[in-house]
Design a protein around this motif. Sequence first.
Motif, PDB file in Angstrom:
ATOM      1  N   LEU A  72       0.812  -1.313   0.067  1.00  0.00           N
ATOM      2  CA  LEU A  72       0.130   0.189   0.077  1.00  0.00           C
ATOM      3  C   LEU A  72       0.703   1.453  -0.118  1.00  0.00           C
ATOM      4  CD1 LEU A  72      -2.885  -1.076   2.505  1.00  0.00           C
ATOM      5  CD2 LEU A  72      -2.916  -0.898  -0.052  1.00  0.00           C
ATOM      6  N   GLY A  73       2.072   1.252   0.229  1.00  0.00           N
ATOM      7  CA  GLY A  73       2.906   2.401   0.151  1.00  0.00           C
ATOM      8  C   GLY A  73       2.546   3.360   1.354  1.00  0.00           C
ATOM      9  N   VAL A  74       2.172   2.877   2.414  1.00  0.00           N
ATOM     10  CA  VAL A  74       1.813   3.588   3.820  1.00  0.00           C
ATOM     11  C   VAL A  74       2.577   3.197   4.935  1.00  0.00           C
ATOM     12  CG1 VAL A  74      -0.042   4.342   5.588  1.00  0.00           C
ATOM     13  CG2 VAL A  74      -0.637   3.782   3.096  1.00  0.00           C
ATOM     14  N   TRP A  75       3.543   4.358   5.391  1.00  0.00           N
ATOM     15  CA  TRP A  75       4.487   3.986   6.484  1.00  0.00           C
ATOM     16  C   TRP A  75       4.098   4.890   7.620  1.00  0.00           C
ATOM     17  CZ3 TRP A  75       8.165   0.506   5.638  1.00  0.00           C
ATOM     18  CH2 TRP A  75       8.364  -0.191   4.553  1.00  0.00           C
ATOM     19  N   VAL A  76       4.139   4.133   8.887  1.00  0.00           N
ATOM     20  CA  VAL A  76       4.014   5.028  10.213  1.00  0.00           C
ATOM     21  C   VAL A  76       5.627   5.134  10.691  1.00  0.00           C
ATOM     22  CG1 VAL A  76       3.378   4.796  12.459  1.00  0.00           C
ATOM     23  CG2 VAL A  76       1.956   3.709  10.679  1.00  0.00           C
ATOM     24  N   ARG A  77       5.742   6.524  10.610  1.00  0.00           N
ATOM     25  CA  ARG A  77       7.109   7.099  11.089  1.00  0.00           C
ATOM     26  C   ARG A  77       6.853   7.811  12.634  1.00  0.00           C
ATOM     27  NH1 ARG A  77      10.634   7.739   6.713  1.00  0.00           N
ATOM     28  NH2 ARG A  77      11.368   9.348   7.539  1.00  0.00           N
ATOM     29  N   SER A  78       8.219   8.368  13.137  1.00  0.00           N
ATOM     30  CA  SER A  78       8.004   9.034  14.251  1.00  0.00           C
ATOM     31  C   SER A  78       8.683  10.305  14.232  1.00  0.00           C
ATOM     32  CB  SER A  78       8.802   8.278  15.408  1.00  0.00           C
ATOM     33  OG  SER A  78      10.183   8.120  14.943  1.00  0.00           O
ATOM     34  N   ALA A  79       8.332  11.482  14.713  1.00  0.00           N
ATOM     35  CA  ALA A  79       8.872  12.801  14.725  1.00  0.00           C
ATOM     36  C   ALA A  79       9.111  13.056  16.184  1.00  0.00           C
ATOM     37  CB  ALA A  79       7.773  13.527  14.009  1.00  0.00           C
ATOM     38  N   ARG A  80      10.214  13.741  16.409  1.00  0.00           N
ATOM     39  CA  ARG A  80      10.568  14.133  17.714  1.00  0.00           C
ATOM     40  C   ARG A  80       9.782  15.246  18.247  1.00  0.00           C
ATOM     41  NH1 ARG A  80      15.007  12.424  20.965  1.00  0.00           N
ATOM     42  NH2 ARG A  80      14.897  14.410  21.958  1.00  0.00           N
ATOM     43  N   VAL A  81       9.258  15.551  19.205  1.00  0.00           N
ATOM     44  CA  VAL A  81       8.753  16.704  19.462  1.00  0.00           C
ATOM     45  C   VAL A  81       9.159  16.821  21.257  1.00  0.00           C
ATOM     46  CG1 VAL A  81       6.272  17.708  20.491  1.00  0.00           C
ATOM     47  CG2 VAL A  81       6.636  16.131  18.274  1.00  0.00           C
ATOM     48  N   GLY A  82      10.239  17.515  21.406  1.00  0.00           N
ATOM     49  CA  GLY A  82      10.745  17.832  22.607  1.00  0.00           C
ATOM     50  C   GLY A  82      11.391  16.511  23.068  1.00  0.00           C
ATOM     51  N   ASP A  83      10.949  16.165  24.120  1.00  0.00           N
ATOM     52  CA  ASP A  83      11.629  14.771  24.867  1.00  0.00           C
ATOM     53  C   ASP A  83      10.861  13.709  24.383  1.00  0.00           C
ATOM     54  OD1 ASP A  83      13.866  16.161  26.040  1.00  0.00           O
ATOM     55  OD2 ASP A  83      12.811  16.333  27.851  1.00  0.00           O
ATOM     56  N   THR A  84       9.813  13.716  23.571  1.00  0.00           N
ATOM     57  CA  THR A  84       9.007  12.602  23.271  1.00  0.00           C
ATOM     58  C   THR A  84       8.990  12.633  21.787  1.00  0.00           C
ATOM     59  OG1 THR A  84       6.935  11.646  23.785  1.00  0.00           O
ATOM     60  CG2 THR A  84       6.833  14.011  23.319  1.00  0.00           C
ATOM     61  N   SER A  85       7.993  11.712  21.189  1.00  0.00           N
ATOM     62  CA  SER A  85       7.881  11.506  19.643  1.00  0.00           C
ATOM     63  C   SER A  85       6.504  11.464  19.429  1.00  0.00           C
ATOM     64  CB  SER A  85       8.555  10.356  19.116  1.00  0.00           C
ATOM     65  OG  SER A  85       8.332   9.109  19.526  1.00  0.00           O
ATOM     66  N   VAL A  86       6.163  11.640  18.273  1.00  0.00           N
ATOM     67  CA  VAL A  86       4.359  11.368  17.803  1.00  0.00           C
ATOM     68  C   VAL A  86       4.858  10.918  16.532  1.00  0.00           C
ATOM     69  CG1 VAL A  86       3.503  13.329  19.002  1.00  0.00           C
ATOM     70  CG2 VAL A  86       4.298  13.784  16.879  1.00  0.00           C
ATOM     71  N   SER A  87       3.427  10.236  16.199  1.00  0.00           N
ATOM     72  CA  SER A  87       3.443   9.502  14.692  1.00  0.00           C
ATOM     73  C   SER A  87       3.191  10.610  13.730  1.00  0.00           C
ATOM     74  CB  SER A  87       2.311   8.502  14.890  1.00  0.00           C
ATOM     75  OG  SER A  87       1.074   9.023  15.023  1.00  0.00           O
ATOM     76  N   GLU A  88       3.687  10.210  12.462  1.00  0.00           N
ATOM     77  CA  GLU A  88       3.500  10.646  11.261  1.00  0.00           C
ATOM     78  C   GLU A  88       3.444   9.731  10.162  1.00  0.00           C
ATOM     79  OE1 GLU A  88       6.705  13.743  10.984  1.00  0.00           O
ATOM     80  OE2 GLU A  88       8.040  12.310  10.001  1.00  0.00           O
ATOM     81  N   ALA A  89       3.018  10.138   9.080  1.00  0.00           N
ATOM     82  CA  ALA A  89       2.772   8.919   7.913  1.00  0.00           C
ATOM     83  C   ALA A  89       3.505   9.265   6.528  1.00  0.00           C
ATOM     84  CB  ALA A  89       1.410   8.562   7.506  1.00  0.00           C
ATOM     85  N   ARG A  90       4.052   8.419   6.104  1.00  0.00           N
ATOM     86  CA  ARG A  90       4.713   8.684   4.549  1.00  0.00           C
ATOM     87  C   ARG A  90       3.698   7.719   3.690  1.00  0.00           C
ATOM     88  NH1 ARG A  90      10.869   8.842   3.471  1.00  0.00           N
ATOM     89  NH2 ARG A  90      10.378  10.905   4.371  1.00  0.00           N
ATOM     90  N   ILE A  91       3.277   8.475   2.662  1.00  0.00           N
ATOM     91  CA  ILE A  91       2.468   7.747   1.700  1.00  0.00           C
ATOM     92  C   ILE A  91       2.697   7.771   0.481  1.00  0.00           C
ATOM     93  CG2 ILE A  91      -0.009   7.641   0.852  1.00  0.00           C
ATOM     94  CD1 ILE A  91      -0.868   9.086   3.706  1.00  0.00           C
ATOM     95  N   GLY A  92       3.031   6.915  -0.481  1.00  0.00           N
ATOM     96  CA  GLY A  92       3.718   7.245  -1.621  1.00  0.00           C
ATOM     97  C   GLY A  92       3.464   5.709  -2.451  1.00  0.00           C
ATOM     98  N   ALA A  93       4.200   5.966  -3.531  1.00  0.00           N
ATOM     99  CA  ALA A  93       4.266   4.783  -4.632  1.00  0.00           C
ATOM    100  C   ALA A  93       4.868   3.742  -3.785  1.00  0.00           C
ATOM    101  CB  ALA A  93       5.282   5.127  -5.960  1.00  0.00           C
TER     102      ALA A  93
END
Length: 99
Positions: A72-93
Amino acid sequence: MRAHYRGWEEGDGPLLAAVTVLGRTGPQVHFDGIPLIGRPVTAVETDITRHVTDNNLGLRFASRGDLGLYGLGVWVRSARVGDTSVSEARIGAEEWEEE
């Protein structure tokens, strides 16, 4: 959001290969009812894993450990926010190479 392009095709210029929806700023994106953006990464991974198991789908893992939905080309990624991290998504070919 961040756009990712791949090489130049003859006379066409760069091709859009993927977009990353940033975890800190959104917008919210859902996959089959699962919110993917701005949540604890482990919570999103748990929801995705449950969905994959319940629907007999497959998972992929990128070299940096990101969880992807097979085919499906959908990836769950993490992004730093201060001392923690939150989810982000990469969607593509699907053939987009995860770095």
